[in-house]
Design a protein around this motif. Structure first.
Motif, PDB file in Angstrom:
ATOM      1  N   SER A 237       0.829  -1.202   0.000  1.00 51.89           N
ATOM      2  CA  SER A 237       0.000   0.000   0.000  1.00 51.89           C
ATOM      3  C   SER A 237       0.863   1.252   0.000  1.00 51.89           C
ATOM      4  N   TYR A 238       1.939   1.215   0.741  1.00 50.58           N
ATOM      5  CA  TYR A 238       2.825   2.387   0.801  1.00 50.58           C
ATOM      6  C   TYR A 238       3.508   2.631  -0.538  1.00 50.58           C
ATOM      7  N   TYR A 239       3.957   1.580  -1.201  1.00 48.34           N
ATOM      8  CA  TYR A 239       4.592   1.744  -2.508  1.00 48.34           C
ATOM      9  C   TYR A 239       3.597   2.307  -3.532  1.00 48.34           C
ATOM     10  N   ILE A 240       2.355   1.843  -3.474  1.00 44.80           N
ATOM     11  CA  ILE A 240       1.330   2.394  -4.366  1.00 44.80           C
ATOM     12  C   ILE A 240       1.105   3.872  -4.068  1.00 44.80           C
ATOM     13  N   PHE A 241       1.061   4.218  -2.782  1.00 45.56           N
ATOM     14  CA  PHE A 241       0.859   5.620  -2.394  1.00 45.56           C
ATOM     15  C   PHE A 241       2.006   6.497  -2.895  1.00 45.56           C
TER      16      PHE A 241
END
Length: 384
Positions: A237-241
């Motif tokens: 999720s953090y990489y997508i953000f």
């Protein structure tokens, strides 16, 4: 797009509009079309957008050069109108053209989102997307109305003004689609984080290591595996953000600047209505322009609120993990929770506009202070 694709099916109305406007999120190959058809579509869109881009830059230069913008004798109203038009067409042109070349990065973001868990809320997401479609269509209709009024009031000999208005409508629509995409990305990340928090609470609530030695060992191994999967999900999720912030940072900065200028100039139009012209179409033009400003403010408000909700949900995850770490006595599980807490500490979900300013609630106070400052300067110059 089949319903079993989950998130992609829920977002399909938005993705279809993106494809029709020339900034597709997914290639035709993912919809069952041939590679040749996709290649022709991509080349045609590239040539068309490149032509519009060059022509828009040419018109931007003409806006300044035709009225001798840097003359000392130019009226303050002319300064306002030229600055407004120059900023609007130049910024949205740059943002829209750059976004076309980030198609594959946008596609990676949405594919990554489709792999995240959001519970059973796909139907509600699709309903909400349909509501967004209606709001977007109202923006398009108002944009067409405002452009029609603007063209009607142009001088007959000013042919280039027609093209300026039409291109502003085209690039402005694409820019609003970018914000639409970014808002839905933040929304889906928040829903995924909510699902993550539910899993963490469930795991900690059922954690009871007071069994016989063999059962305790097996259960502890299952808990460790689940914690590892939750950590991996949060990291994805953090990489997508972060990828989304790198894609939409320029668009967010332009939207904030456009909203700020629109607010200041609309308030100044109360003092001098010549900003909207001199004839009988002033009320219609003013209404269309105000509705455009309302759409921009609404888009920015939704983005900021979605960003704040996502940040709070991530903070809630950190609090849950820390509370669980303090309560669990088993060392391996506690160590895994400590690693999870450190991961959350080093992966903050803080939205910003290319790092220049944060997209949080403090943005509104800063913006209102800037608008008041601009308005005071304009009133002083108008008096002189």
């Amino acid at each position: 797009m089949a319903k079993e694709n989950g998130i992609l099916w829920a977002l399909s109305p938005m993705l279809t509009i993106n494809t029709l406007s020339g900034i597709p999120t997914f290639s035709f190959r993912q919809h069952g079309s041939s590679p040749t058809r996709w290649r022709v579509y991509y080349i045609g869109t590239y040539v068309t957008l490149s032509f519009f881009f060059c022509f828009s830059l040419y018109l931007t230069i003409r806006i300044v050069s035709e009225i001798n913008y840097f003359s000392k004798n130019i009226d303050i109203v002319a300064h306002v109108r030229v600055t407004w038009g120059f900023y609007s067409i130049f910024t949205v042109t740059i943002s829209g053209y750059i976004h076309f070349f980030r198609r594959r990065q946008v596609e990676e973001v949405f594919v990554g989102l489709s792999k995240l868990a959001i519970g059973i809320r796909v139907e509600r997401i699709r309903t909400w997307v349909y509501i967004q479609v209606l709001a977007f269509l109202s923006f398009i209709i108002n944009f067409v109305l405002a452009s029609g009024v603007e063209i009607k009031n142009h001088r007959p000999d000013s042919t280039m003004d027609y093209f300026t208005t039409l291109l502003l409508m085209f690039w402005g629509t694409i820019h609003m689609e970018q914000e639409w995409q970014f808002y839905n990305i933040l929304l889906l990340l928040r829903l995924s984080t909510e699902d993550l928090n539910f899993r963490v609470r469930s795991l900690m609530a059922n954690l009871d290591l007071r069994f016989e030695h063999r059962s305790r060992t097996d259960k502890k191994a299952r808990v460790l595996r689940k914690l590892l999967r939750l950590r991996e999900l949060q990291l994805k999720s953090y990489y997508i953000f972060k990828r989304a912030m790198s894609i939409y940072g320029i668009a967010n900065m332009i939207l904030s600047g456009e909203t700020l200028i629109s607010l200041a100039f609309h308030l100044f139009s109360v003092i001098d209505s010549r900003i909207f012209g001199h004839n009988e179409t002033i009320p219609l033009r003013r209404f269309a322009s105000i509705y455009w400003m309302v759409c921009e403010v609404s888009a920015m408000t939704f983005v900021v609120i979605a960003s704040e909700c996502l940040r709070k949900e991530v903070d809630r995850t950190e609090k849950l993990v820390i509370d669980a770490m303090l309560k669990v006595e088993d060392y391996p599980v506690r160590r895994e929770l400590r690693l999870f807490a450190l991961q959350l500490l080093h992966t903050p979900f803080r939205s910003s506009a290319c790092g220049f300013f944060p997209l949080d609630l403090t943005l509104f106070t800063s913006m209102m202070a800037t608008v008041v400052t601009y308005l005071v300067i304009l009133v002083q110059l108008h008096g002189n």
